[in-house]
Design an enzyme around this catalytic site. Structure first.
Site, PDB file in Angstrom:
ATOM      1  N   HIS A  64       0.809  -1.095   0.082  1.00 30.07           N
ATOM      2  CA  HIS A  64      -0.014  -0.156   0.123  1.00 30.07           C
ATOM      3  C   HIS A  64       0.906   1.177   0.054  1.00 30.07           C
ATOM      4  O   HIS A  64       1.887   1.305   0.487  1.00 30.07           O
ATOM      5  CB  HIS A  64      -0.805   0.094   1.264  1.00 30.07           C
ATOM      6  CG  HIS A  64      -2.124  -0.933   1.011  1.00 30.07           C
ATOM      7  ND1 HIS A  64      -2.809  -1.407   2.071  1.00 30.07           N
ATOM      8  CD2 HIS A  64      -2.681  -1.307  -0.145  1.00 30.07           C
ATOM      9  CE1 HIS A  64      -3.827  -2.096   1.552  1.00 30.07           C
ATOM     10  NE2 HIS A  64      -3.857  -2.388   0.132  1.00 30.07           N
ATOM     11  N   ASP A  66       1.106   4.168   1.192  1.00 33.87           N
ATOM     12  CA  ASP A  66       1.557   4.797   2.461  1.00 33.87           C
ATOM     13  C   ASP A  66       2.847   4.215   3.000  1.00 33.87           C
ATOM     14  O   ASP A  66       3.388   4.709   4.088  1.00 33.87           O
ATOM     15  CB  ASP A  66       0.506   5.275   3.211  1.00 33.87           C
ATOM     16  CG  ASP A  66      -0.388   4.011   3.802  1.00 33.87           C
ATOM     17  OD1 ASP A  66      -0.551   3.054   2.824  1.00 33.87           O
ATOM     18  OD2 ASP A  66      -0.743   3.868   5.006  1.00 33.87           O
ATOM     19  N   HIS A  67       3.122   3.151   2.436  1.00 28.00           N
ATOM     20  CA  HIS A  67       4.454   2.270   3.204  1.00 28.00           C
ATOM     21  C   HIS A  67       5.582   2.212   2.326  1.00 28.00           C
ATOM     22  O   HIS A  67       6.636   1.807   2.596  1.00 28.00           O
ATOM     23  CB  HIS A  67       3.778   0.872   3.675  1.00 28.00           C
ATOM     24  CG  HIS A  67       2.838   0.979   4.704  1.00 28.00           C
ATOM     25  ND1 HIS A  67       3.356   0.657   6.094  1.00 28.00           N
ATOM     26  CD2 HIS A  67       1.482   1.492   4.637  1.00 28.00           C
ATOM     27  CE1 HIS A  67       2.083   1.093   6.733  1.00 28.00           C
ATOM     28  NE2 HIS A  67       1.227   1.270   6.049  1.00 28.00           N
ATOM     29  N   ASP A 212       0.713  -3.176   8.542  1.00 30.14           N
ATOM     30  CA  ASP A 212      -0.999  -3.030   9.132  1.00 30.14           C
ATOM     31  C   ASP A 212      -1.379  -4.430   9.439  1.00 30.14           C
ATOM     32  O   ASP A 212      -1.233  -5.306   8.592  1.00 30.14           O
ATOM     33  CB  ASP A 212      -1.784  -2.093   7.853  1.00 30.14           C
ATOM     34  CG  ASP A 212      -1.233  -0.881   7.556  1.00 30.14           C
ATOM     35  OD1 ASP A 212      -0.131  -0.531   8.235  1.00 30.14           O
ATOM     36  OD2 ASP A 212      -1.854  -0.263   6.662  1.00 30.14           O
ATOM     37  N   HIS A 270       0.236   5.039  12.878  1.00 23.33           N
ATOM     38  CA  HIS A 270      -0.790   4.773  11.685  1.00 23.33           C
ATOM     39  C   HIS A 270      -2.010   5.369  11.828  1.00 23.33           C
ATOM     40  O   HIS A 270      -3.003   4.865  11.413  1.00 23.33           O
ATOM     41  CB  HIS A 270      -0.638   3.306  11.284  1.00 23.33           C
ATOM     42  CG  HIS A 270      -1.075   2.909  10.012  1.00 23.33           C
ATOM     43  ND1 HIS A 270      -2.425   2.723   9.677  1.00 23.33           N
ATOM     44  CD2 HIS A 270      -0.507   2.961   8.689  1.00 23.33           C
ATOM     45  CE1 HIS A 270      -2.651   2.365   8.205  1.00 23.33           C
ATOM     46  NE2 HIS A 270      -1.314   2.413   7.711  1.00 23.33           N
TER      47      HIS A 270
END
Lengths: 303, 303
Positions: A64, A66-67, A212, A270
């Protein structure tokens, strides 16, 4: 030995001013291990004086954006800055395709080797074993393949009891054997047991990174007793349904994880962009696990 | 009609604290056109209150990371924020592969159409023609395929001379014809020529965006007389050789471009990280073209 983590990014996917997507720099004995690399990680490293040139290992939990969306830029900058030594990249196999496609189209020639070690979320695996740490992948339960990472300090050599060793005039050449646990026999044939000459080194510490994931006890055994647990806490518990739908954890659940695995300390991060301030998330996690802190960007936590 | 550009990023590839890679938001009649989208553009938009939801057109000059690495994150965020209307993306064809590969591996389902218009640096081409602007690609000379963009305001309708129109009791339904240049004949058969009833609208303005390129006169004719020229000025002229090697322009050369094409105003940007302060670059460009300003992030220039 230094063992501390600096938070570079603390937000989840939707951008919010002044919070950045996930990234952390783990310092183990003055070597830096970058964990996830959201967009803007390079700017955050400049802001908090984390030297990119000191990173030899990068761990990406999942694909994803955002990582990992800060990674291509970081790899390019290392190249522009003249890096020649190998960089080890622990990541889902598909990331290699993405990196290579970007470099192909930008006609970039990367002058250092990128050594890939692919993660597999089907079972825990040792990803790295060097003089300082063993790193294992932690299978997590997210919408797409995702692994956390646990960094386990290596057991150090035993410590000499200096006065005793000097008093017995033990030759310096013998010290490394003593540190490894051997006994010592002097010229007269008298044996001194190692326990008289050394003390045990400190208990090895560990840092577990879990982002996550939906709340899921399957990985609890692997992180049991960890000194510091970073766990995602995207939502407050009043959004449990949303957390489940999106395969995320609530702050209360993150506290429960830390409590159940008997962690020494918990860092939550997060955070969803809906939370402009973070106190409620902290308070909620602390109801289950008082030794909780927020992943504030720029903050360094000793493990 | 509003016609202004806000600088979101001003740096070249090597990161430097507090300067961000290239991005600009052009506001034409309250519609936003994003030009390039370096890493961190979303944070810059939040910082300077540029609303991502108001962007319908994104122009990417070329596939060096400092010009597009913020795009995947932006496209994802628009999706997370519920966008359904089409987004038009003007870019080298390879960018489609990169975007699709990222979305494939992140298993992202983008709920709005992305309409691609591919650029071709072999010749100028009209990329977009709507009620407000015509946008043409400008072939530039860089290490890889690269185009600039020129945004030409559409000629507006003529303006009514209100007193005259009211004095003659011309019906409101007739106004749009007058604005288009028609004459008016009253009930008695008397004809009033359009020039008596309207004035010409303002001269259409243009904004030319040229990044990245070596100094090369091939595109001068296309941008001749532009109201505002943004031109890269990566280096001082004492680094001309480096500029040539890397297919970039010096500040002095950027000033010369503006002077030769008879621009009204010049904005220089894409500064190398070696320049911690920018005054020398500005001073140098001004020796050739006094009406020069620096692309300071957050600054808005009316065209």
């Amino acid at each position: 030995m230094k063992f501390e983590v600096t938070i570079l990014g603390s937000s989840s996917a939707t951008p919010i001013f002044n919070r950045n997507p996930t990234a952390q720099a783990l310092n183990v004995n003055e070597r830096l291990y970058l964990i996830d690399c959201g967009e803007g990680t390079q700017q955050q490293m400049l802001r908090f004086d984390v030297k990119a040139s000191r990173i030899d290992h990068i761990f990406i939990s999942h694909l994803h954006g955002d990582h990992y969306l800060g990674l291509i830029g970081l790899l390019s900058s290392l190249n522009l800055n003249g890096r020649t030594k190998a960089l080890y990249l622990f990541c889902p196999p598909q990331l290699k395709d993405i990196i290579e496609l970007n470099f192909q189209y930008s006609e970039s020639h990367i002058n250092y080797p990128i050594e890939y070690v692919f993660t597999d979320p089907s079972a825990p695996a040792v990803l790295l074993d060097n003089q300082d740490v063993i790193v294992e992948s932690i299978p997590l339960s997210h919408r797409i393949a995702c692994t956390g990472f646990i960094f386990k300090e290596k057991k150090r050599l035993r410590k000499l009891i200096k006065e005793k060793v000097e008093q017995l005039n033990i030759p310096v050449e013998y010290y490394s054997k003593l540190k490894k646990g051997e006994n010592y026999t002097d010229l007269k044939g008298k044996t001194y047991y190692n326990q008289e000459l050394t003390t045990d080194s400190d208990r090895p510490r560990s840092y577990a990174y879990c982002s996550d994931t939906i709340y899921n006890e399957s990985y609890f055994e692997q992180i049991a007793g960890t000194d510091m647990l970073y766990h995602e806490a995207t939502f407050l518990h009043n959004m449990l349904n949303r957390a489940k739908e999106t395969f995320h954890t609530t702050a209360l659940q993150a506290g429960e994880v830390a409590q159940k695995v008997n962690a020494q300390k918990l860092i939550i991060g997060h955070f969803s962009a809906r939370y402009k301030t973070l106190n409620e998330l902290l308070d909620e996690a602390r109801t289950a696990f008082p030794e909780t802190d927020l992943a504030i960007e720029g903050k360094t936590f000793g493990i």
